[in-house]
Design an enzyme around this catalytic site. Structure first.
Site, mmCIF file in Angstrom:
data_model
loop_
_atom_site.group_PDB
_atom_site.id
_atom_site.type_symbol
_atom_site.label_atom_id
_atom_site.label_comp_id
_atom_site.label_asym_id
_atom_site.label_seq_id
_atom_site.Cartn_x
_atom_site.Cartn_y
_atom_site.Cartn_z
ATOM 1 N N ASP A 1 28.648 -38.262 -16.568
ATOM 2 C CA ASP A 1 29.184 -37.397 -15.501
ATOM 3 C C ASP A 1 29.541 -38.149 -14.232
ATOM 4 O OD1 ASP A 1 26.856 -35.005 -16.680
ATOM 5 O OD2 ASP A 1 29.030 -34.926 -16.875
ATOM 6 N N HIS B 1 19.273 -40.605 -17.477
ATOM 7 C CA HIS B 1 19.538 -39.931 -18.762
ATOM 8 C C HIS B 1 18.250 -39.914 -19.569
ATOM 9 C CE1 HIS B 1 21.395 -38.913 -22.600
ATOM 10 N NE2 HIS B 1 22.433 -38.528 -21.888
HETATM 11 C C1 SDX Z 1 24.281 -34.910 -19.299
HETATM 12 O O1 SDX Z 1 21.018 -35.114 -22.947
HETATM 13 C C2 SDX Z 1 22.233 -35.443 -22.964
HETATM 14 O O2 SDX Z 1 22.700 -36.156 -23.856
HETATM 15 C C3 SDX Z 1 23.079 -34.896 -21.861
HETATM 16 C C4 SDX Z 1 24.503 -35.410 -21.781
HETATM 17 C C5 SDX Z 1 25.335 -34.920 -22.936
HETATM 18 O O3 SDX Z 1 26.332 -35.596 -23.257
HETATM 19 O O4 SDX Z 1 25.058 -33.819 -23.454
HETATM 20 O O5 SDX Z 1 24.477 -36.828 -21.782
HETATM 21 C C6 SDX Z 1 25.188 -34.926 -20.493
HETATM 22 O O6 SDX Z 1 23.679 -33.902 -19.011
HETATM 23 C C7 SDX Z 1 24.105 -36.188 -18.501
HETATM 24 C C8 SDX Z 1 23.044 -36.045 -17.361
HETATM 25 C C9 SDX Z 1 23.691 -35.360 -16.165
HETATM 26 N N1 SDX Z 1 22.686 -35.047 -15.129
HETATM 27 C C10 SDX Z 1 22.624 -35.717 -13.973
HETATM 28 O O7 SDX Z 1 23.326 -36.685 -13.685
HETATM 29 C C11 SDX Z 1 21.601 -35.135 -12.977
HETATM 30 C C12 SDX Z 1 20.774 -36.279 -12.364
HETATM 31 N N2 SDX Z 1 19.955 -36.840 -13.414
HETATM 32 C C13 SDX Z 1 18.559 -36.399 -13.478
HETATM 33 O O8 SDX Z 1 18.382 -35.049 -13.154
HETATM 34 C C14 SDX Z 1 17.847 -36.869 -14.756
HETATM 35 O O9 SDX Z 1 18.081 -38.209 -14.863
HETATM 36 C C15 SDX Z 1 18.187 -36.199 -16.085
HETATM 37 C C16 SDX Z 1 18.111 -34.723 -16.008
HETATM 38 C C17 SDX Z 1 19.533 -36.616 -16.567
HETATM 39 C C18 SDX Z 1 17.157 -36.716 -17.100
HETATM 40 O O10 SDX Z 1 15.929 -36.187 -16.723
HETATM 41 P P1 SDX Z 1 14.560 -36.652 -17.469
HETATM 42 O O11 SDX Z 1 14.844 -37.376 -18.731
HETATM 43 O O12 SDX Z 1 13.661 -35.446 -17.510
HETATM 44 O O13 SDX Z 1 14.006 -37.734 -16.512
HETATM 45 P P2 SDX Z 1 12.932 -37.482 -15.336
HETATM 46 O O14 SDX Z 1 13.400 -36.362 -14.451
HETATM 47 O O15 SDX Z 1 11.573 -37.404 -15.960
HETATM 48 O O16 SDX Z 1 13.074 -38.860 -14.514
HETATM 49 C C19 SDX Z 1 12.290 -39.998 -14.803
HETATM 50 C C20 SDX Z 1 12.058 -40.637 -13.424
HETATM 51 C C21 SDX Z 1 11.447 -39.677 -12.396
HETATM 52 O O17 SDX Z 1 10.757 -40.462 -11.462
HETATM 53 P P3 SDX Z 1 9.106 -40.599 -11.589
HETATM 54 O O18 SDX Z 1 8.564 -39.155 -11.578
HETATM 55 O O19 SDX Z 1 8.861 -41.285 -12.957
HETATM 56 O O20 SDX Z 1 8.676 -41.413 -10.421
HETATM 57 O O21 SDX Z 1 13.318 -41.043 -12.868
HETATM 58 C C22 SDX Z 1 13.572 -40.285 -11.683
HETATM 59 C C23 SDX Z 1 12.649 -39.085 -11.695
HETATM 60 O O22 SDX Z 1 12.332 -38.655 -10.353
HETATM 61 N N3 SDX Z 1 14.978 -39.882 -11.717
HETATM 62 C C24 SDX Z 1 15.814 -39.883 -10.678
HETATM 63 C C25 SDX Z 1 17.068 -39.492 -11.188
HETATM 64 N N4 SDX Z 1 16.956 -39.263 -12.504
HETATM 65 C C26 SDX Z 1 15.674 -39.510 -12.822
HETATM 66 N N5 SDX Z 1 15.624 -40.180 -9.363
HETATM 67 C C27 SDX Z 1 16.717 -40.059 -8.554
HETATM 68 N N6 SDX Z 1 17.953 -39.692 -8.979
HETATM 69 C C28 SDX Z 1 18.165 -39.398 -10.293
HETATM 70 N N7 SDX Z 1 19.379 -39.045 -10.706
#
Ligand code: SDX
Length: 391
Positions: free
Chosen positions: A327, A270
């Site tokens: 989710d 998140h």
């Molecule tokens: C919602 O914003 C909100 O409040 C949203 C929400 C709401 O109520 O409106 O809470 C609802 O959208 C919840 C999120 C649902 N999405 C998912 O579950 C999809 C999987 N999650 C990821 O795509 C990600 O965690 C996000 C999109 C939720 C957040 O993305 P960010 O903040 O841009 O984080 P990032 O991609 O920069 O990740 C930071 C690190 C990265 O690794 P490094 O490059 O630092 O080595 O964490 C890793 C990412 O690769 N990472 C993950 C991961 N999520 C982040 N690695 C594997 N699996 C994951 N799910």
């Protein structure tokens, strides 16, 4: 421009507005609507009362709640020509695409409500859209399964009416209160979440003073994405894939850590929460309760618990503070309630609607300027036109 442009892709370090609606504490994993903690609202309030709280800023007294419910009932219908637009879709159309289209189409049938300016207009515009939205949401389900549309009813309450419009097949239908109570709690938990992607879309689109319905339609499109609300459908698809693959976890966790592989553990991570999403905690417990009350055993729920356990012990997830988000468990409850996975994000949108409208209302009432960011230009320097003969 002499002004310094700070580049901030994804607005990871940008505050887009002041707001008095919802407060998140990402480190502690806390969430409050108008100062009330989500745990108390989920336990003690109702979705219709939380709508009022988000939109008007205070919990309603008896009279205010009765007036709010009465106003919702006044608008509890949709023009049958919107139903003709619904019929034009193929059955395999994704319900979120249908919902975004029908919501925008409401503009044509409610011209006076398009751009409310005074408080009283905002109150009625919010009630009008909220009252029609659950009808449209139920229609997307009926369309997907080629089922006849069910007339809305003012006798069952907002969530009971939605549930009946979704599932009624014949006159033997009875509203299952366990299911209605579970949906009511889920809608409360999804009702707002400060400046998330879809709320920001609603604010940005609305900042050009386009109408409320088209601003909300933009929010629905943003929520549809698998990185945002669409994740609740993607989580179940991932868990089913793991189950069909024999149920091994480590292989998928390792795949999610592999930078070259765009597989992510859906339902984890998140932008704000660097601790367990407080909503996920409540939904995980509710999943146990609801499946228990309905006497449902779901192997996918056991898989989800194991996946959470294994991932939270993994160094990669620990150092990045990746926890289950809202989710991760919600789809398991929807599944138990007989809701198909293509409808999971529609359920999220139905819960989030009052939050989107509250954000839109605050943006308009505080006279926010039109959103128009700048950029850092990285394209060609100045060059002259090249005639076709010289290309
Ligand atoms: C919602 O914003 C909100 O409040 C949203 C929400 C709401 O109520 O409106 O809470 C609802 O959208 C919840 C999120 C649902 N999405 C998912 O579950 C999809 C999987 N999650 C990821 O795509 C990600 O965690 C996000 C999109 C939720 C957040 O993305 P960010 O903040 O841009 O984080 P990032 O991609 O920069 O990740 C930071 C690190 C990265 O690794 P490094 O490059 O630092 O080595 O964490 C890793 C990412 O690769 N990472 C993950 C991961 N999520 C982040 N690695 C594997 N699996 C994951 N799910």
């Amino acid at each position: 421009d002499s002004g310094l442009i700070t580049l901030d892709p994804g607005y990871k370090n940008t505050g887009s507005t002041e707001s008095a609606i919802t407060f998140l504490d990402g480190e502690e994993g806390k969430l409050m609507y108008r100062g009330y903690p989500i745990e108390q609202l989920a336990e003690k309030s109702s979705f219709v009362e939380v709508m009022y709280l988000l939109l008007e800023g205070e919990l309603p007294n008896e009279t205010e709640l009765a007036r709010w419910k009465k106003t919702l009932n006044e608008y509890n219908f949709v023009h049958d020509r919107v139903g003709k637009i619904l019929n034009a879709f193929p059955s395999e159309a994704h319900p979120m695409g249908v919902l975004a289209t029908l919501t925008s189409a409401l503009t044509a049938f409610n011209p006076k409500a398009v751009d409310p300016s005074k408080d009283a207009d905002m109150y009625h515009a919010a009630a009008r859209l909220i009252a029609k939205f659950d009808i449209l949401a139920a229609w997307t389900y009926r369309k997907k399964y080629d089922l006849p549309l069910i007339e809305p009813s003012n006798d069952l309450g907002y969530v009971g009416n939605f549930y009946q419009m979704m599932f009624k097949k014949d006159d033997s239908f009875e509203v299952n209160q366990t299911i209605v109570d579970a949906l009511d709690k889920l809608f409360i938990l999804h009702a707002d979440h400060e400046q998330n992607c879809s709320a920001s879309a609603v604010r940005l689109v609305g900042s050009s003073h386009t109408g409320l319905f088209s601003s909300i339609s933009a929010g629905i499109s943003a929520l549809w994405g698998p990185l945002h609300g669409g994740a609740n459908q993607a989580v179940i698809e991932m868990l089913e894939m793991i189950k069909n693959d024999g149920g091994g976890m480590q292989k998928w966790i390792d795949k999610a850590k592999d930078k070259d592989d765009n597989f992510r553990l859906m339902g984890f991570g998140h932008r704000v929460y660097k601790n367990m999403d407080p909503r996920a905690r409540i939904i995980k417990k509710a999943a146990d309760d609801v499946l228990g009350q309905l006497g449902i055993e779901d192997e996918v729920l056991d898989l989800a618990r194991t996946l959470e356990e294994v991932a939270l012990k993994d160094e990669y997830f620990i150092e990045r503070k990746l926890y289950p988000n809202v989710d991760f468990y919600s789809g398991i409850i929807y599944r138990a309630l007989g809701i198909p996975k293509e409808m999971f994000t529609v359920m999220f949108a139905l819960g989030r609607l009052p939050g989107w409208i509250a954000q839109w209302k605050e943006m308009r009432q505080t006279n926010q300027p039109i959103g128009r960011p700048r950029q850092i230009y990285t394209g060609h320097t100045l060059r002259d036109y090249v005639e076709m003969s010289d290309r």
